[in-house]
Motif scaffolding. Structure first.
Motif, PDB file in Angstrom:
ATOM      1  N   SER A  24      40.273 -32.287 -34.861  1.00 33.53           N
ATOM      2  CA  SER A  24      41.168 -31.231 -34.423  1.00 33.53           C
ATOM      3  C   SER A  24      40.414 -30.334 -33.450  1.00 33.53           C
ATOM      4  N   THR A  25      41.103 -29.329 -32.935  1.00 30.74           N
ATOM      5  CA  THR A  25      40.493 -28.462 -31.935  1.00 30.74           C
ATOM      6  C   THR A  25      39.747 -27.277 -32.534  1.00 30.74           C
ATOM      7  N   THR A  26      39.970 -26.992 -33.822  1.00 28.69           N
ATOM      8  CA  THR A  26      39.307 -25.844 -34.442  1.00 28.69           C
ATOM      9  C   THR A  26      39.410 -25.928 -35.958  1.00 28.69           C
ATOM     10  N   VAL A  27      38.567 -25.191 -36.637  1.00 29.63           N
ATOM     11  CA  VAL A  27      38.701 -24.999 -38.079  1.00 29.63           C
ATOM     12  C   VAL A  27      39.772 -23.942 -38.300  1.00 29.63           C
ATOM     13  N   LEU A  28      40.711 -24.216 -39.181  1.00 31.41           N
ATOM     14  CA  LEU A  28      41.761 -23.242 -39.470  1.00 31.41           C
ATOM     15  C   LEU A  28      41.144 -21.952 -40.021  1.00 31.41           C
ATOM     16  N   PRO A  29      41.602 -20.794 -39.564  1.00 32.11           N
ATOM     17  CA  PRO A  29      41.000 -19.528 -40.018  1.00 32.11           C
ATOM     18  C   PRO A  29      40.976 -19.380 -41.528  1.00 32.11           C
ATOM     19  N   GLU A  30      42.032 -19.822 -42.217  1.00 34.65           N
ATOM     20  CA  GLU A  30      42.068 -19.669 -43.665  1.00 34.65           C
ATOM     21  C   GLU A  30      41.090 -20.600 -44.380  1.00 34.65           C
ATOM     22  N   MET A  31      40.622 -21.649 -43.664  1.00 35.05           N
ATOM     23  CA  MET A  31      39.666 -22.579 -44.268  1.00 35.05           C
ATOM     24  C   MET A  31      38.213 -22.178 -44.013  1.00 35.05           C
ATOM     25  N   TRP A  32      37.977 -21.316 -43.047  1.00 37.49           N
ATOM     26  CA  TRP A  32      36.605 -20.998 -42.671  1.00 37.49           C
ATOM     27  C   TRP A  32      35.790 -20.396 -43.823  1.00 37.49           C
ATOM     28  N   PRO A  33      36.273 -19.394 -44.558  1.00 34.05           N
ATOM     29  CA  PRO A  33      35.448 -18.869 -45.652  1.00 34.05           C
ATOM     30  C   PRO A  33      35.101 -19.936 -46.688  1.00 34.05           C
ATOM     31  N   LEU A  34      36.023 -20.841 -46.953  1.00 29.50           N
ATOM     32  CA  LEU A  34      35.766 -21.911 -47.915  1.00 29.50           C
ATOM     33  C   LEU A  34      34.751 -22.905 -47.364  1.00 29.50           C
ATOM     34  N   LEU A  35      34.883 -23.246 -46.083  1.00 30.11           N
ATOM     35  CA  LEU A  35      33.932 -24.177 -45.467  1.00 30.11           C
ATOM     36  C   LEU A  35      32.535 -23.575 -45.436  1.00 30.11           C
ATOM     37  N   ARG A  36      32.450 -22.315 -45.072  1.00 24.05           N
ATOM     38  CA  ARG A  36      31.146 -21.644 -45.009  1.00 24.05           C
ATOM     39  C   ARG A  36      30.455 -21.673 -46.368  1.00 24.05           C
ATOM     40  N   ALA A  37      31.230 -21.510 -47.432  1.00 26.03           N
ATOM     41  CA  ALA A  37      30.656 -21.525 -48.772  1.00 26.03           C
ATOM     42  C   ALA A  37      30.325 -22.924 -49.254  1.00 26.03           C
ATOM     43  N   ALA A  38      31.081 -23.929 -48.783  1.00 24.78           N
ATOM     44  CA  ALA A  38      30.934 -25.283 -49.327  1.00 24.78           C
ATOM     45  C   ALA A  38      29.942 -26.150 -48.579  1.00 24.78           C
ATOM     46  N   ALA A  39      29.855 -26.004 -47.258  1.00 25.04           N
ATOM     47  CA  ALA A  39      29.101 -26.962 -46.441  1.00 25.04           C
ATOM     48  C   ALA A  39      27.721 -26.438 -46.073  1.00 25.04           C
ATOM     49  N   ASP A  40      26.722 -27.296 -46.251  1.00 28.90           N
ATOM     50  CA  ASP A  40      25.367 -26.968 -45.811  1.00 28.90           C
ATOM     51  C   ASP A  40      25.142 -27.312 -44.352  1.00 28.90           C
ATOM     52  N   GLN A  41      25.816 -28.347 -43.881  1.00 26.11           N
ATOM     53  CA  GLN A  41      25.619 -28.798 -42.506  1.00 26.11           C
ATOM     54  C   GLN A  41      26.778 -29.694 -42.103  1.00 26.11           C
ATOM     55  N   ALA A  42      26.855 -29.962 -40.805  1.00 26.35           N
ATOM     56  CA  ALA A  42      27.825 -30.913 -40.263  1.00 26.35           C
ATOM     57  C   ALA A  42      27.080 -31.907 -39.388  1.00 26.35           C
ATOM     58  N   GLU A  43      27.476 -33.156 -39.471  1.00 26.62           N
ATOM     59  CA  GLU A  43      26.851 -34.215 -38.688  1.00 26.62           C
ATOM     60  C   GLU A  43      27.934 -34.977 -37.930  1.00 26.62           C
ATOM     61  N   CYS A  44      27.550 -35.475 -36.763  1.00 27.86           N
ATOM     62  CA  CYS A  44      28.472 -36.239 -35.922  1.00 27.86           C
ATOM     63  C   CYS A  44      28.009 -37.687 -35.838  1.00 27.86           C
ATOM     64  N   VAL A  45      28.959 -38.617 -35.949  1.00 27.03           N
ATOM     65  CA  VAL A  45      28.646 -40.032 -35.783  1.00 27.03           C
ATOM     66  C   VAL A  45      29.422 -40.573 -34.586  1.00 27.03           C
ATOM     67  N   SER A  46      28.857 -41.585 -33.951  1.00 30.28           N
ATOM     68  CA  SER A  46      29.471 -42.170 -32.765  1.00 30.28           C
ATOM     69  C   SER A  46      30.532 -43.190 -33.153  1.00 30.28           C
ATOM     70  N   PHE A  47      31.375 -43.533 -32.194  1.00 27.79           N
ATOM     71  CA  PHE A  47      32.372 -44.575 -32.438  1.00 27.79           C
ATOM     72  C   PHE A  47      31.692 -45.898 -32.802  1.00 27.79           C
ATOM     73  N   ALA A  48      30.577 -46.190 -32.144  1.00 32.31           N
ATOM     74  CA  ALA A  48      29.858 -47.437 -32.441  1.00 32.31           C
ATOM     75  C   ALA A  48      29.328 -47.424 -33.872  1.00 32.31           C
ATOM     76  N   GLN A  49      28.823 -46.302 -34.332  1.00 27.80           N
ATOM     77  CA  GLN A  49      28.352 -46.206 -35.714  1.00 27.80           C
ATOM     78  C   GLN A  49      29.497 -46.391 -36.701  1.00 27.80           C
ATOM     79  N   ILE A  50      30.663 -45.862 -36.373  1.00 25.06           N
ATOM     80  CA  ILE A  50      31.816 -45.992 -37.266  1.00 25.06           C
ATOM     81  C   ILE A  50      32.251 -47.449 -37.377  1.00 25.06           C
ATOM     82  N   THR A  51      32.366 -48.149 -36.255  1.00 20.03           N
ATOM     83  CA  THR A  51      32.771 -49.560 -36.321  1.00 20.03           C
ATOM     84  C   THR A  51      31.723 -50.374 -37.065  1.00 20.03           C
ATOM     85  N   GLY A  52      30.446 -50.015 -36.903  1.00 18.25           N
ATOM     86  CA  GLY A  52      29.398 -50.705 -37.652  1.00 18.25           C
ATOM     87  C   GLY A  52      29.548 -50.505 -39.148  1.00 18.25           C
ATOM     88  N   ALA A  53      29.922 -49.297 -39.556  1.00 16.38           N
ATOM     89  CA  ALA A  53      30.133 -49.022 -40.975  1.00 16.38           C
ATOM     90  C   ALA A  53      31.343 -49.774 -41.514  1.00 16.38           C
TER      91      ALA A  53
END
Length: 312
Positions: free
Chosen positions: A226-255
């Protein structure tokens, strides 16, 4: 969050998805698969959809339910609505997988197609012109979050020494639900949101300290992005997530190919991003759980990927 009640609500409808060791060698890490793609109708979304309807006043449901979904939550909601005798309407983006749209129709839902931007407007405004069903948000409902949290409870029962959980990030409901359990019962567990190169709103929000708009492009990773994190989800995400990682399309097809070859498991692209991240050593060492969130992929696309073609 009413996790115990949610487990009771979903028990007649959802599976306790198996937690299996990944048949792959990664030095220093033990990778486990939480196979939510084996749920009825192919994704974890049956958990939050059933739970949210079971917690609503039946009188409010008489005029039906409405949601905006890339397909999987819509299927869960249509399934739950049919079981309760409630009509369901699902607004889907024009890039939704046909297998998901066909399943919605099979479940008796009314399907409305919109462009991605118009679909996003329905999601954020919680309304759709001409439709008067009760809007059920696919991520930002307490009943949805509690339904997702049941996955975290199961993980800790089967793997109490879990060190990290890799979670596909779409709207944030899954990682926020699972993360709420981890923060309460085992706060040292690393909670990692996984995104694709199509869009990284979670990474941007965590980096900037709040939601920001990011580029988004349609891709075969149709169940997330999506284009953004929903404002109402941000406090929950901040509390829940330690980090975010990105994977490539090639990595996804490999998985996707590895899951099919080693475990005979069908994962859609969004469901495979967690495994792609683990294979890319983005989770660190120890006992790492990958949430394989769904398996609703068009047959032709799956065949092409397994045959060595890349859908990007």
């Amino acid at each position: 969050m009413q996790v115990a009640a949610a487990r009771d609500n979903i028990r007649p409808f959802a599976l306790r998805a198996p937690l299996l060791r990944l048949n792959a060698d990664l030095p220093g890490a033990n990778i486990f698969l939480k196979l939510e793609n084996l749920q009825p109708w192919g994704s974890f979304k049956i958990r939050p959809a059933v739970n949210v309807l079971k917690t609503m006043d039946p009188a409010h449901l008489e005029r039906g339910v409405l949601t905006a979904s890339a397909g999987n939550f819509g299927q869960g909601l249509a399934f739950a609505a049919r079981a309760l005798g409630v009509p369901a309407t699902v607004v889907v983006p024009d890039g939704a997988a046909e297998t998901k749209v066909n399943a919605l129709i099979e479940l008796g839902a009314k399907v409305i197609r919109r462009s991605f931007d118009d679909w996003w407007t329905v999601l954020t405004s919680r309304s759709c012109a001409g439709e008067d069903g009760v809007f059920v948000h696919p991520v930002a409902e307490p009943g949805v979050l509690a339904g997702n949290a049941t996955i975290g409870a199961e993980i800790l029962e089967e793997l109490p020494d879990c060190d990290a959980v890799l979670v596909p990030f779409g709207g944030g409901g899954l990682i926020c639900g699972i993360g709420s359990v981890m923060r309460r019962l085992r706060p040292a567990v690393r909670m990692i949101a996984v995104e694709s190169e199509a869009a990284q709103p979670a990474a941007a929000a965590l980096q900037h300290g709040g939601p920001v708009r990011v580029p988004h492009r349609q891709s075969f990773v149709d169940g997330m992005g999506s284009t953004t994190v929903l404002p109402e989800m941000w406090p929950l995400l901040r509390a829940a997530a330690d980090q975010a990682e990105c994977v490539s399309f090639a990595q996804i097809t490999g998985a996707i190919r590895l899951l099919a070859a080693r475990h005979h498991v069908i994962a859609e692209a969004a469901g495979a991003v967690s495994v792609a991240a683990a294979l890319g050593t983005k989770a660190g060492k120890g006992n790492v759980v990958c949430i394989v969130s769904g398996g609703n992929i068009d047959a032709a696309r799956l065949g092409a990927i397994l045959g060595g073609q890349n859908p990007f």
